[in-house]
Design a protein around this motif. Structure first.
Motif, PDB file in Angstrom:
ATOM      1  N   ALA A   1       0.827  -1.209   0.000  1.00 25.49           N
ATOM      2  CA  ALA A   1       0.000   0.000   0.000  1.00 25.49           C
ATOM      3  C   ALA A   1       0.863   1.262   0.000  1.00 25.49           C
ATOM      4  O   ALA A   1       0.553   2.244  -0.672  1.00 25.49           O
ATOM      5  CB  ALA A   1      -0.932  -0.008   1.209  1.00 25.49           C
ATOM      6  N   ARG A   2       1.955   1.228   0.773  1.00 27.31           N
ATOM      7  CA  ARG A   2       2.846   2.387   0.807  1.00 27.31           C
ATOM      8  C   ARG A   2       3.483   2.627  -0.562  1.00 27.31           C
ATOM      9  O   ARG A   2       3.596   3.774  -1.019  1.00 27.31           O
ATOM     10  CB  ARG A   2       3.923   2.203   1.877  1.00 27.31           C
ATOM     11  N   ALA A   3       3.890   1.553  -1.233  1.00 28.41           N
ATOM     12  CA  ALA A   3       4.485   1.685  -2.567  1.00 28.41           C
ATOM     13  C   ALA A   3       3.474   2.257  -3.560  1.00 28.41           C
ATOM     14  O   ALA A   3       3.811   3.099  -4.403  1.00 28.41           O
ATOM     15  CB  ALA A   3       4.990   0.324  -3.043  1.00 28.41           C
ATOM     16  N   GLU A   4       2.223   1.814  -3.437  1.00 29.28           N
ATOM     17  CA  GLU A   4       1.171   2.301  -4.329  1.00 29.28           C
ATOM     18  C   GLU A   4       0.919   3.793  -4.121  1.00 29.28           C
ATOM     19  O   GLU A   4       0.751   4.553  -5.082  1.00 29.28           O
ATOM     20  CB  GLU A   4      -0.115   1.512  -4.073  1.00 29.28           C
ATOM     21  N   MET A   5       0.922   4.226  -2.868  1.00 30.85           N
ATOM     22  CA  MET A   5       0.718   5.642  -2.574  1.00 30.85           C
ATOM     23  C   MET A   5       1.879   6.488  -3.089  1.00 30.85           C
ATOM     24  O   MET A   5       1.687   7.560  -3.682  1.00 30.85           O
ATOM     25  CB  MET A   5       0.546   5.841  -1.065  1.00 30.85           C
ATOM     26  N   GLN A   6       3.112   6.010  -2.888  1.00 33.19           N
ATOM     27  CA  GLN A   6       4.282   6.750  -3.372  1.00 33.19           C
ATOM     28  C   GLN A   6       4.283   6.852  -4.894  1.00 33.19           C
ATOM     29  O   GLN A   6       4.651   7.881  -5.463  1.00 33.19           O
ATOM     30  CB  GLN A   6       5.574   6.079  -2.882  1.00 33.19           C
ATOM     31  N   GLU A   7       3.861   5.790  -5.544  1.00 34.36           N
ATOM     32  CA  GLU A   7       3.765   5.794  -7.007  1.00 34.36           C
ATOM     33  C   GLU A   7       2.763   6.853  -7.464  1.00 34.36           C
ATOM     34  O   GLU A   7       3.007   7.593  -8.426  1.00 34.36           O
ATOM     35  CB  GLU A   7       3.321   4.406  -7.483  1.00 34.36           C
TER      36      GLU A   7
ATOM     37  N   LEU B   1       1.801   9.549  -5.827  1.00 31.67           N
ATOM     38  CA  LEU B   1       2.226  10.906  -5.465  1.00 31.67           C
ATOM     39  C   LEU B   1       3.401  11.404  -6.298  1.00 31.67           C
ATOM     40  O   LEU B   1       3.453  12.572  -6.680  1.00 31.67           O
ATOM     41  CB  LEU B   1       2.606  10.961  -3.976  1.00 31.67           C
ATOM     42  N   PHE B   2       4.365  10.500  -6.584  1.00 36.20           N
ATOM     43  CA  PHE B   2       5.628  10.957  -7.164  1.00 36.20           C
ATOM     44  C   PHE B   2       5.937  10.407  -8.554  1.00 36.20           C
ATOM     45  O   PHE B   2       6.900  10.839  -9.179  1.00 36.20           O
ATOM     46  CB  PHE B   2       6.783  10.600  -6.215  1.00 36.20           C
ATOM     47  N   LEU B   3       5.148   9.454  -9.063  1.00 31.38           N
ATOM     48  CA  LEU B   3       5.356   8.883 -10.395  1.00 31.38           C
ATOM     49  C   LEU B   3       6.831   8.558 -10.638  1.00 31.38           C
ATOM     50  O   LEU B   3       7.475   9.132 -11.519  1.00 31.38           O
ATOM     51  CB  LEU B   3       4.847   9.853 -11.465  1.00 31.38           C
ATOM     52  N   PRO B   4       7.389   7.616  -9.879  1.00 32.96           N
ATOM     53  CA  PRO B   4       8.833   7.365  -9.947  1.00 32.96           C
ATOM     54  C   PRO B   4       9.295   6.529 -11.147  1.00 32.96           C
ATOM     55  O   PRO B   4      10.501   6.380 -11.349  1.00 32.96           O
ATOM     56  CB  PRO B   4       9.108   6.612  -8.640  1.00 32.96           C
ATOM     57  N   GLU B   5       8.367   5.996 -11.939  1.00 32.66           N
ATOM     58  CA  GLU B   5       8.765   5.116 -13.038  1.00 32.66           C
ATOM     59  C   GLU B   5       9.657   5.860 -14.036  1.00 32.66           C
ATOM     60  O   GLU B   5       9.380   6.985 -14.436  1.00 32.66           O
ATOM     61  CB  GLU B   5       7.535   4.576 -13.771  1.00 32.66           C
ATOM     62  N   ARG B   6      10.748   5.199 -14.445  1.00 32.09           N
ATOM     63  CA  ARG B   6      11.670   5.778 -15.418  1.00 32.09           C
ATOM     64  C   ARG B   6      11.804   4.854 -16.620  1.00 32.09           C
ATOM     65  O   ARG B   6      11.847   3.637 -16.473  1.00 32.09           O
ATOM     66  CB  ARG B   6      13.059   5.971 -14.807  1.00 32.09           C
ATOM     67  N   GLN B   7      11.881   5.450 -17.772  1.00 32.73           N
ATOM     68  CA  GLN B   7      12.162   4.710 -19.003  1.00 32.73           C
ATOM     69  C   GLN B   7      13.542   5.163 -19.487  1.00 32.73           C
ATOM     70  O   GLN B   7      13.709   6.282 -19.945  1.00 32.73           O
ATOM     71  CB  GLN B   7      11.097   5.006 -20.062  1.00 32.73           C
ATOM     72  N   TYR B   8      14.528   4.271 -19.343  1.00 37.77           N
ATOM     73  CA  TYR B   8      15.893   4.620 -19.720  1.00 37.77           C
ATOM     74  C   TYR B   8      16.087   4.519 -21.226  1.00 37.77           C
ATOM     75  O   TYR B   8      15.387   3.778 -21.907  1.00 37.77           O
ATOM     76  CB  TYR B   8      16.891   3.705 -18.994  1.00 37.77           C
ATOM     77  N   TRP B   9      17.063   5.248 -21.743  1.00 40.40           N
ATOM     78  CA  TRP B   9      17.293   5.259 -23.184  1.00 40.40           C
ATOM     79  C   TRP B   9      18.741   5.619 -23.502  1.00 40.40           C
ATOM     80  O   TRP B   9      19.486   6.109 -22.660  1.00 40.40           O
ATOM     81  CB  TRP B   9      16.351   6.247 -23.880  1.00 40.40           C
ATOM     82  N   GLY B  10      19.106   5.336 -24.747  1.00 48.02           N
ATOM     83  CA  GLY B  10      20.426   5.679 -25.259  1.00 48.02           C
ATOM     84  C   GLY B  10      20.262   6.291 -26.635  1.00 48.02           C
ATOM     85  O   GLY B  10      19.331   7.060 -26.886  1.00 48.02           O
ATOM     86  N   SER B  11      21.142   5.899 -27.564  1.00 50.31           N
ATOM     87  CA  SER B  11      21.074   6.443 -28.926  1.00 50.31           C
ATOM     88  C   SER B  11      19.809   5.988 -29.651  1.00 50.31           C
ATOM     89  O   SER B  11      19.460   6.529 -30.697  1.00 50.31           O
ATOM     90  CB  SER B  11      22.304   6.000 -29.722  1.00 50.31           C
TER      91      SER B  11
END
Length: 388
Positions: A101-107, A109-119
Motif C-alpha cells: 500500500a505504501r508503494a502504491e501511494m508513493q507511485e 504521489l511521485f510517479l517514480p517510473e523511469r524509461q531509460y534510453w540511449g542512442s
C-alpha cells in the motif's frame, strides 16, 4: 476504491488498531499516528487541508480508550481524554502501512517510473498548442517528461515569449541570475559559454546553485544551416552503467563534493559558489540528480591532494560513457520547436557552428522547478482521471 470494513479492534494494549476489510485483507494503524491525524475541526483545518493539532500536545505513548465500527465505511475512536475521532474507510485504506500500500501511494504521489534510453531514443513529440489548451495533452506531456526525461513540443511561434506561455501553463518559471528567460546566441564578450558558437560538451545547467533548476525549456527561434545540432544523454542510465562497470568510480562521484563557481553580470551582478556531488543518490544508492558542468567547475577543489587524481579518473570514465555512441542522441531543432527536459537527469550539449555578421542561431531558454511541474501534473491527473 470503495472499501468496506468487516471488523475493527484494538491490539497491543491499545497501541494499535487493527482493521479487517471486507475483501479479507487487514491493516494495522499505530494509535499515535491516528491521534496525530484526527480529522475533526479542532485538530484539522479543512479549508487549508492542514493539521491544527500542536505537536507538543501529542502524547506519543497514547492508547485508545474505545474503538468502534460506526458503519462499514467509518471507524470511531474515543481517546483517554474523551476526545473523539472518526476515520473514513477509504481514507484509511489509502494510508495502510503495508509495504504494498505504501508503494502504491508513493507511485501515485511521485510517479517514480523511469524509461531509460540511449542512442535508440524515440524522441517523444507533441504539438505546442495542444499542451497549452488541452488538459489531457498537457497531462500526457508532463507524465512523459517525468518518465522519459525529455519531450519535444512542435509548432510554437518563431518569436520570443512562447516560454512565458509555457510557464503560465504549469504555474510559473524559475527566475535566475540570467533572467526569467534568456537568449542563447553568439554574443561579444559572452558571460556564458553557451553564448558562443563553440561546441558545448555534455552538462547539466546551474549546478552552482544549491537547488539547480529541475526542468529546462529551449525554444528554437532561428537555426543555422550548418552545425548547431543538439545532443542529449540519459544521465541516470549512464550512472547505472558506471555503477556496474566501476563501483569505486561511482562511489567517488557520489561522495566527493565538487566546487562550482559563476561570477558575472546579467539580470543583476552575481558571485555564486556551491559544492555539489557529480551524482546525487537517494538512500538506496540510486541516482536522483546529476550535477555536472565542466565550464563552471571551479579551479578551487576542496579535497586532499592524494584524492585528486582518483577523482579525475572517475570523472573521465563517467564522461567517456556519456559521450559513447551507444548512449548519446543527436537531433537538430527547427524554428518553432521547444525541447523540454529534466535538467536533473538529461545532460545536453551542442555541436559548434559558424558565426556570421548577424545572428545565425537563436534559442530562448527558461527554467522551472520540479516542485512546480509536479504540482501541475498532480492537478492535471486529478482532473483528467476525474478523481475526488
Amino acid at each position: 476504491m470503495n472499501p468496506g470494513i468487516q471488523k475493527v479492534e484494538a491490539l497491543d494494549a491499545g497501541h494499535f488498531v487493527r482493521v479487517e476489510w471486507e475483501d479479507g485483507s487487514e491493516s494495522r494503524y499505530p494509535c499515535v499516528w491516528l491521534r496525530d491525524n484526527c480529522q475533526c475541526p479542532h485538530c484539522f483545518l479543512q479549508s487549508a487541508r492542514a493539521r491544527r493539532l500542536v505537536f507538543e500536545d501529542l502524547d506519543v505513548n497514547i492508547v485508545v480508550k474505545e474503538v468502534a465500527l460506526a458503519d462499514r465505511k467509518k471507524i470511531s475512536i474515543t481517546w483517554p481524554d474523551e476526545h473523539a475521532s472518526e476515520y473514513e474507510a477509504e481514507w484509511l485504506k489509502k494510508r495502510c502501512f503495508s509495504e504494498e500500500a505504501r508503494a502504491e501511494m508513493q507511485e501515485d504521489l511521485f510517479l517514480p517510473e523511469r524509461q531509460y534510453w540511449g542512442s535508440d531514443l524515440q524522441l517523444p513529440k507533441m504539438p505546442f498548442e495542444e499542451i497549452i489548451y488541452n488538459d489531457e495533452s498537457a497531462c500526457r506531456w508532463l507524465c512523459t517528461l517525468k518518465k522519459v526525461g525529455i519531450v519535444l513540443l512542435t509548432g510554437a511561434a518563431n518569436r520570443q515569449g512562447e516560454l512565458v506561455k509555457l510557464g503560465h501553463r504549469i504555474g510559473f518559471l524559475r527566475l535566475t541570475f540570467y533572467g526569467p528567460t534568456w537568449q542563447v546566441q553568439d554574443k561579444a564578450d559572452a558571460n556564458n559559454v553557451a553564448y558562443t558558437t563553440g561546441k558545448l560538451c555534455f552538462h547539466t545547467d546551474y549546478p552552482v546553485l544549491q537547488h539547480p533548476p529541475g526542468v529546462q525549456f529551449l525554444h528554437c527561434i532561428k537555426q543555422t544551416g550548418t552545425g548547431g545540432e543538439s545532443e542529449v544523454v540519459d544521465g541516470f542510465h549512464v550512472s547505472n552503467k558506471l555503477k556496474k562497470q566501476n563501483p569505486q568510480a561511482y562511489q567517488i562521484l557520489t561522495s566527493t563534493a565538487v566546487d562550482y563557481t559563476d561570477v558575472g553580470v546579467d539580470y543583476c551582478d552575481f558571485a555564486v559558489q556551491c559544492k555539489q556531488r557529480i551524482i546525487d543518490v537517494d538512500s538506496r544508492g540510486q541516482a536522483v540528480r546529476i550535477n555536472y558542468n565542466n565550464a563552471t567547475r571551479d579551479t578551487v577543489f576542496d579535497i586532499p591532494a592524494e584524492k585528486v587524481r582518483p577523482f579525475y579518473a572517475a570523472l573521465k570514465e563517467f564522461d567517456d560513457l556519456l559521450n559513447s555512441a551507444e548512449h548519446k542522441f543527436t537531433y537538430k531543432l527547427k524554428p518553432g520547436d521547444i525541447v523540454t527536459f529534466d535538467n536533473w537527469r538529461v545532460l545536453h550539449g551542442r555541436q559548434s557552428y559558424q558565426s556570421g555578421s548577424e545572428v545565425t542561431r537563436h534559442l530562448e531558454g527558461a527554467y522551472a522547478d520540479w516542485d512546480v511541474v509536479m504540482s501541475r501534473l498532480r492537478l492535471l491527473r486529478k482532473r483528467v482521471l476525474n478523481r475526488d
